[in-house]
Design a protein around this motif. Structure first.
Motif, mmCIF file in Angstrom:
data_model
loop_
_atom_site.group_PDB
_atom_site.id
_atom_site.type_symbol
_atom_site.label_atom_id
_atom_site.label_comp_id
_atom_site.label_asym_id
_atom_site.label_seq_id
_atom_site.Cartn_x
_atom_site.Cartn_y
_atom_site.Cartn_z
ATOM 1 N N ASP A 189 -7.446 41.379 -22.631
ATOM 2 C CA ASP A 189 -7.366 40.100 -23.353
ATOM 3 C C ASP A 189 -6.538 39.084 -22.573
ATOM 4 O OD1 ASP A 189 -8.692 40.853 -25.982
ATOM 5 O OD2 ASP A 189 -7.149 42.404 -25.818
ATOM 6 N N TYR A 190 -5.540 39.584 -21.836
ATOM 7 C CA TYR A 190 -4.646 38.695 -21.090
ATOM 8 C C TYR A 190 -4.360 39.263 -19.707
ATOM 9 C CZ TYR A 190 -3.669 36.390 -25.534
ATOM 10 O OH TYR A 190 -3.794 35.713 -26.717
ATOM 11 N N VAL A 191 -4.293 38.377 -18.727
ATOM 12 C CA VAL A 191 -3.734 38.693 -17.422
ATOM 13 C C VAL A 191 -2.392 37.986 -17.357
ATOM 14 C CG1 VAL A 191 -3.931 38.397 -14.933
ATOM 15 C CG2 VAL A 191 -5.943 39.034 -16.272
ATOM 16 N N VAL A 192 -1.315 38.745 -17.256
ATOM 17 C CA VAL A 192 0.046 38.205 -17.266
ATOM 18 C C VAL A 192 0.557 38.142 -15.830
ATOM 19 C CG1 VAL A 192 2.400 38.542 -18.104
ATOM 20 C CG2 VAL A 192 0.449 39.204 -19.545
ATOM 21 N N CYS A 193 0.950 36.956 -15.395
ATOM 22 C CA CYS A 193 1.378 36.815 -14.003
ATOM 23 C C CYS A 193 2.601 35.911 -13.893
ATOM 24 C CB CYS A 193 0.242 36.286 -13.143
ATOM 25 S SG CYS A 193 -0.517 34.772 -13.742
ATOM 26 N N SER A 194 3.285 36.023 -12.762
ATOM 27 C CA SER A 194 4.478 35.220 -12.512
ATOM 28 C C SER A 194 4.100 33.886 -11.877
ATOM 29 C CB SER A 194 5.448 35.982 -11.608
ATOM 30 O OG SER A 194 5.947 37.114 -12.276
ATOM 31 N N SER A 195 5.103 33.061 -11.623
ATOM 32 C CA SER A 195 4.866 31.731 -11.072
ATOM 33 C C SER A 195 4.228 31.822 -9.695
ATOM 34 C CB SER A 195 6.186 30.957 -10.982
ATOM 35 O OG SER A 195 7.111 31.650 -10.190
ATOM 36 N N GLY A 196 3.388 30.844 -9.391
ATOM 37 C CA GLY A 196 2.708 30.799 -8.113
ATOM 38 C C GLY A 196 1.396 31.564 -8.094
ATOM 39 N N MET A 197 1.052 32.228 -9.196
ATOM 40 C CA MET A 197 -0.163 33.054 -9.217
ATOM 41 C C MET A 197 -1.241 32.539 -10.162
ATOM 42 S SD MET A 197 1.470 36.814 -9.588
ATOM 43 C CE MET A 197 2.996 37.266 -8.797
ATOM 44 N N LEU A 198 -0.893 31.571 -11.017
ATOM 45 C CA LEU A 198 -1.783 31.203 -12.113
ATOM 46 C C LEU A 198 -3.168 30.779 -11.645
ATOM 47 C CD1 LEU A 198 0.619 29.330 -14.551
ATOM 48 C CD2 LEU A 198 -0.628 31.433 -15.001
ATOM 49 N N ILE A 205 -10.355 35.709 -12.718
ATOM 50 C CA ILE A 205 -10.965 36.040 -14.009
ATOM 51 C C ILE A 205 -12.440 35.649 -14.008
ATOM 52 C CG2 ILE A 205 -11.033 35.301 -16.433
ATOM 53 C CD1 ILE A 205 -7.966 35.347 -16.386
ATOM 54 N N ILE A 206 -12.744 34.484 -13.450
ATOM 55 C CA ILE A 206 -14.140 34.033 -13.374
ATOM 56 C C ILE A 206 -14.935 34.927 -12.429
ATOM 57 C CG2 ILE A 206 -15.635 32.118 -12.692
ATOM 58 C CD1 ILE A 206 -13.361 30.231 -13.532
ATOM 59 N N LYS A 207 -14.346 35.275 -11.279
ATOM 60 C CA LYS A 207 -15.036 36.140 -10.315
ATOM 61 C C LYS A 207 -15.308 37.525 -10.894
ATOM 62 C CE LYS A 207 -13.095 33.866 -6.200
ATOM 63 N NZ LYS A 207 -14.347 33.407 -5.582
ATOM 64 N N CYS A 208 -14.430 37.983 -11.790
ATOM 65 C CA CYS A 208 -14.622 39.286 -12.432
ATOM 66 C C CYS A 208 -15.690 39.254 -13.519
ATOM 67 C CB CYS A 208 -13.310 39.774 -13.052
ATOM 68 S SG CYS A 208 -12.056 40.285 -11.873
ATOM 69 N N GLY A 209 -16.124 38.051 -13.900
ATOM 70 C CA GLY A 209 -17.078 37.921 -14.994
ATOM 71 C C GLY A 209 -16.429 38.006 -16.359
ATOM 72 N N TRP A 210 -15.114 37.723 -16.400
ATOM 73 C CA TRP A 210 -14.363 37.833 -17.652
ATOM 74 C C TRP A 210 -14.182 36.489 -18.358
ATOM 75 C CZ3 TRP A 210 -9.713 41.137 -15.470
ATOM 76 C CH2 TRP A 210 -10.203 42.394 -15.069
ATOM 77 N N ARG A 211 -14.826 35.464 -17.888
ATOM 78 C CA ARG A 211 -14.634 34.139 -18.487
ATOM 79 C C ARG A 211 -15.015 34.175 -19.971
ATOM 80 N NH1 ARG A 211 -16.516 28.512 -15.663
ATOM 81 N NH2 ARG A 211 -15.529 27.108 -17.153
ATOM 82 N N GLY A 212 -14.141 33.603 -20.807
ATOM 83 C CA GLY A 212 -14.370 33.612 -22.243
ATOM 84 C C GLY A 212 -13.880 34.877 -22.927
ATOM 85 N N LYS A 213 -13.481 35.870 -22.124
ATOM 86 C CA LYS A 213 -13.003 37.128 -22.685
ATOM 87 C C LYS A 213 -11.515 37.350 -22.396
ATOM 88 C CE LYS A 213 -17.543 39.135 -21.679
ATOM 89 N NZ LYS A 213 -18.271 40.143 -20.861
ATOM 90 N N THR A 214 -11.044 36.811 -21.275
ATOM 91 C CA THR A 214 -9.676 37.039 -20.823
ATOM 92 C C THR A 214 -8.957 35.728 -20.610
ATOM 93 O OG1 THR A 214 -10.395 39.060 -19.701
ATOM 94 C CG2 THR A 214 -8.252 38.146 -19.059
ATOM 95 N N ARG A 215 -7.713 35.643 -21.056
ATOM 96 C CA ARG A 215 -6.884 34.464 -20.835
ATOM 97 C C ARG A 215 -5.838 34.766 -19.765
ATOM 98 N NH1 ARG A 215 -6.862 30.748 -25.423
ATOM 99 N NH2 ARG A 215 -8.210 31.569 -27.064
ATOM 100 N N CYS A 216 -5.568 33.785 -18.932
ATOM 101 C CA CYS A 216 -4.538 33.907 -17.911
ATOM 102 C C CYS A 216 -3.249 33.285 -18.457
ATOM 103 C CB CYS A 216 -4.986 33.195 -16.636
ATOM 104 S SG CYS A 216 -3.796 33.282 -15.296
ATOM 105 N N VAL A 217 -2.180 34.059 -18.520
ATOM 106 C CA VAL A 217 -0.911 33.543 -19.041
ATOM 107 C C VAL A 217 0.207 33.889 -18.071
ATOM 108 C CG1 VAL A 217 -1.617 33.745 -21.457
ATOM 109 C CG2 VAL A 217 -0.428 35.645 -20.364
#
Length: 242
Positions: A189-198, A205-217
């Motif tokens: 549901d979420y990819v959690v990342c630190s600064s400089g990675m967003l 997420i788009i390349k993985c085909g997860w668009r609309g399914k996963t949020r980047c936070v």
């Protein structure tokens, strides 16, 4: 120090980002400095200033007689420039560069950042699953620790280290490959990342085909986040202190 050093002159160099952390840092520093150190100098610079601009401000401070300097060291070039003043200026840093000589460091409470993010995500969806990307810095480790300690362990899909020494144009593809390998067929549901990675994680997420399914936070400095939003790369929601 409760008692000012004799003849001490303090310099403060901060980004001029109103309404965010640095403005609050300036307000917090200004009153006690004005009371204890009548000889002080304050300089602010735009959030997107180059390392050269900041080095020039340091030179101006040194020429004016400053022997204690408070600033965020956000560029390696700035850290290297400060080395020539190691015998005359004591530096109080507001970020990581522990190898800088004659320096004291104030680290932000990254653990609290991570805990708050975990609570925020769980308040939206208690059944959320998260994949973590770590950068390896002390602050990143502290934030991730705060997150994982307050997020159900069985809902952490896994974690990956941010790829290093990879050309910028390939980063999102490398992120996508590693994210897919860890998560398998079920997108988190979420990819959690630190600064400089967003931006890289969002593109991955788009390349993985997860668009609309996963949020980047994650965490990002206000000027950089604002630039990403203005360029249409990222949509930002800020609730409370997140």
């Amino acid at each position: 120090r409760k008692k000012p050093l004799s003849g001490c002159q303090v310099g403060v160099i901060l980004p001029s980002t109103p309404g965010f952390f640095w403005h609050g840092a300036y307000l917090a520093l200004n009153a006690p400095l004005a009371e204890s150190y009548p000889r002080k100098a304050v300089a602010c610079y735009p959030g997107h200033s180059s390392a050269e601009d900041i080095c020039s401000l340091i030179d101006e401070m040194a020429e004016s007689g400053v022997n204690v300097l408070i600033l965020p060291v956000t560029y390696v070039e700035v850290k290297e420039h400060l080395e020539k003043y190691r015998d005359v200026i004591t530096v109080f840093q507001l970020c990581e560069y522990t190898e800088l000589d004659n320096s004291f460091i104030f680290a932000s409470d990254g653990y609290s950042d991570g805990r708050t993010l975990a609570e925020f995500i769980l308040s939206r969806n208690p059944d959320s699953r998260a994949l973590i990307i770590e950068s390896g810095t002390d602050l990143s480790k502290c934030r991730i620790s705060g997150f994982t300690d307050n997020f159900p362990g069985d809902r952490v899909v896994g974690s990956i280290d941010a790829p290093q020494n990879i050309p910028t144009r390939y980063k999102s593809s490398v992120y996508a490959s590693r994210m897919s390998e860890v998560a398998g067929d079920t997108p988190p549901d979420y990819v959690v990342c630190s600064s400089g990675m967003l931006t890289y994680a969002a593109a991955a997420i788009i390349k993985c085909g997860w668009r609309g399914k996963t949020r980047c936070v994650g965490f990002e400095t206000p000027p950089t986040l604002s630039r990403y939003v203005d360029e249409g790369l990222i949509a930002a929601t800020i609730e409370q202190d997140i």
